[in-house]
Design an enzyme around this catalytic site. Structure first.
Site, PDB file in Angstrom:
ATOM      1  N   LYS A   1       0.740  -1.275   0.038  1.00 51.62           N
ATOM      2  CA  LYS A   1       0.182   0.111  -0.041  1.00 51.62           C
ATOM      3  C   LYS A   1       0.954   1.368   0.019  1.00 51.62           C
ATOM      4  CE  LYS A   1      -0.290  -0.436   5.079  1.00 51.62           C
ATOM      5  NZ  LYS A   1      -0.905  -1.179   6.007  1.00 51.62           N
TER       6      LYS A   1
ATOM      7  N   ARG B   1     -10.855  -0.407  14.390  1.00 49.77           N
ATOM      8  CA  ARG B   1     -10.687   0.557  13.206  1.00 49.77           C
ATOM      9  C   ARG B   1     -11.878  -0.163  12.323  1.00 49.77           C
ATOM     10  NH1 ARG B   1      -4.881   1.283  10.962  1.00 49.77           N
ATOM     11  NH2 ARG B   1      -5.206  -0.566  10.104  1.00 49.77           N
TER      12      ARG B   1
ATOM     13  N   TYR C   1      16.392  29.312   8.997  1.00 49.58           N
ATOM     14  CA  TYR C   1      15.398  29.688   9.491  1.00 49.58           C
ATOM     15  C   TYR C   1      15.212  30.042  10.881  1.00 49.58           C
ATOM     16  CZ  TYR C   1      13.297  29.972   4.600  1.00 49.58           C
ATOM     17  OH  TYR C   1      13.071  30.057   3.632  1.00 49.58           O
TER      18      TYR C   1
ATOM     19  N   MET D   1      12.663  23.626   2.822  1.00 48.87           N
ATOM     20  CA  MET D   1      11.994  22.838   1.907  1.00 48.87           C
ATOM     21  C   MET D   1      12.878  22.177   1.077  1.00 48.87           C
ATOM     22  SD  MET D   1       9.288  23.972  -1.000  1.00 48.87           S
ATOM     23  CE  MET D   1       8.137  24.831   0.166  1.00 48.87           C
TER      24      MET D   1
HETATM   25  C1  LIG Z   1      -0.220  -2.098   7.047  1.00 55.68           C
HETATM   26  C2  LIG Z   1      -1.069  -3.389   7.432  1.00 55.68           C
HETATM   27  C3  LIG Z   1      -0.402  -4.617   7.351  1.00 55.68           C
HETATM   28  C4  LIG Z   1       1.333  -4.472   7.468  1.00 55.68           C
HETATM   29  O1  LIG Z   1       1.818  -3.858   8.476  1.00 55.68           O
HETATM   30  P1  LIG Z   1       3.587  -3.717   8.715  1.00 55.68           P
HETATM   31  O2  LIG Z   1       3.555  -3.211  10.199  1.00 55.68           O
HETATM   32  O3  LIG Z   1       4.012  -2.911   7.771  1.00 55.68           O
HETATM   33  O4  LIG Z   1       3.904  -5.162   8.464  1.00 55.68           O
HETATM   34  C5  LIG Z   1      -0.815  -5.642   7.674  1.00 55.68           C
HETATM   35  N1  LIG Z   1      -2.247  -5.696   7.694  1.00 55.68           N
HETATM   36  C6  LIG Z   1      -2.902  -4.700   7.757  1.00 55.68           C
HETATM   37  C7  LIG Z   1      -4.606  -5.078   7.717  1.00 55.68           C
HETATM   38  C8  LIG Z   1      -2.392  -3.407   7.391  1.00 55.68           C
HETATM   39  O5  LIG Z   1      -3.028  -2.502   7.175  1.00 55.68           O
END
Ligand SMILES: *Cc1c(COP(=O)(O)O)cnc(C)c1O
Length: 365
Positions: A35, A130, A255, A303
């Protein structure tokens, strides 16, 4: 011509990290989590390098479509599932496997006439709060799904661990037992473990594991680096010095003049900043490698630039190589210096950073 700020990906490190996953979870199938553009590494490259994964996981439908359009044929799970009927059309067209976590999703599926067209993962909320159905609602939801013509049976079963990165938190074992008790009487492949589960909770391994951050060579734990866990970093972030000059006692740098020179020294200006994804909150003292040797960041991150104290390298010159993290400088250490986690650093690389495979070529040297 290579961009001033660039990230080099060591794709062999992926194979090494994937082998590590398989070693920790023998017999389990691997759903490689790619992702957020492959945790900032460039998802298409990553998916090609990880062809051996049994499946990929993305967060969103659009991320899955992008992989399919690029010709990726592995199974792909969509961790956030879908919210409307049009997205179900996309899931079917691109053969993506949604997570099912809400009644409104079930209602959308119950309206469909296709037969056994959709492979799905039923998400159970065992404490993360969640996404997912509560354990008490599971059997009713499972029955409802059995009557959905469109869903291939048996549905796969998943939960997500909230605190697996804390080896002393017994929440993880509670989540695992609640999941196992809830699904005990039902068929379907099971998946619990993220990277932290794979590395430190054997009880979480199940039929499928879902490694994310460890595949990129990064530790999921706050107190260790990937290297200490036997992983190899995939991404190294680089730039170069663009100016070297004296700074005198009493002068300030950057800055807000937040850094004051106490003893005259040599200042280096590096072409990288928060516009590239280098963390704005990296503190004075955050290590930076100049020609392979550590020097401290000084003053505020801007930046497009950062400034470093070259007291230990007075001969450094414009064009010299700089490493911000990766090989030789753990991204986990930089994350600690910026009060964040390494996930946000690699995910935060911006499009201005050129991503390159293999060994870097320092054009200016
Ligand atoms: C992002 C995610 C993972 C992977 O998590 P890591 O800590 O990067 O290994 C696995 N399962 C779900 C549902 C996730 O959202």
């Amino acid at each position: 011509m290579i961009a001033a700020a660039y990230a080099v990906l060591d794709l062999d490190a992926f194979q090494h990290n994937l082998a590590k996953v398989r070693g920790c979870a023998p017999g389990a199938r691997v759903m490689a989590v790619v992702k957020a553009n492959g945790y900032g590494h460039g998802v298409l490259r990553i998916a090609e390098a990880l062809q051996d994964a049994d499946a990929f996981a993305v967060a969103r439908v659009d991320e899955g479509i992008r992989l399919r359009k690029a010709g990726i044929s592995n199974r792909i799970a969509v961790l956030e599932g879908f919210t409307c009927a049009e997205e179900v059309d996309d899931l079917l067209a691109y053969q993506l496997e949604p997570l099912l976590h809400s009644s409104s999703q079930l209602a959308i599926l119950e309206d469909r006439k296709e037969r056994e067209a959709l492979t799905a993962w039923l998400k159970i909320d065992t404490g993360m709060n969640r996404l997912g159905f509560k354990a008490k609602d599971f059997s009713a939801v499972y029955e409802r799904l059995k009557n959905c013509a469109i869903v291939r049976q048996p549905v796969n079963l998943m939960t997500h661990l909230a605190s697996a990165d804390d080896k002393n938190d017994n929440m993880t074992l509670k989540q695992i037992s609640l999941f196992n008790e809830t699904v005990a009487a039902f068929p379907g492949q099971r998946s619990i473990a993220n990277s932290a589960g794979i590395l430190s909770w054997r009880e979480s391994l199940a039929d499928w594991v879902r490694p994310g951050v460890m595949l990129y060579g990064i530790s999921p734990f706050p107190d260790s680096t990937g290297q200490e866990l036997g992983l190899k970093p995939v991404m190294s972030l680089h730039s170069r010095l663009i100016a070297v000059k004296p700074v005198l006692e009493g002068e300030t740098v950057g800055y807000g003049g937040s850094w004051m020179c106490r003893k005259s020294t040599t200042l280096g200006v590096v072409a990288i900043g928060y516009g590239d994804g280098y963390p704005r909150y990296a503190k004075t003292g955050t290590p930076v490698l100049v020609n392979g040797k550590r020097v401290p960041l000084i003053g505020r991150v801007s930046m497009d630039m950062i400034t470093v104290d070259l007291a230990t390298q007075p001969d450094a010159k414009p064009g010299d190589a700089v490493t911000l993290w990766g090989e030789g400088l753990a991204v986990e250490e930089i994350a600690r210096c910026a009060d964040t986690i390494p996930y946000t650093l690699v995910c935060g690389i911006t499009p201005r950073v050129q991503i390159i495979e293999g060994v870097p070529v320092h054009k200016d040297n």
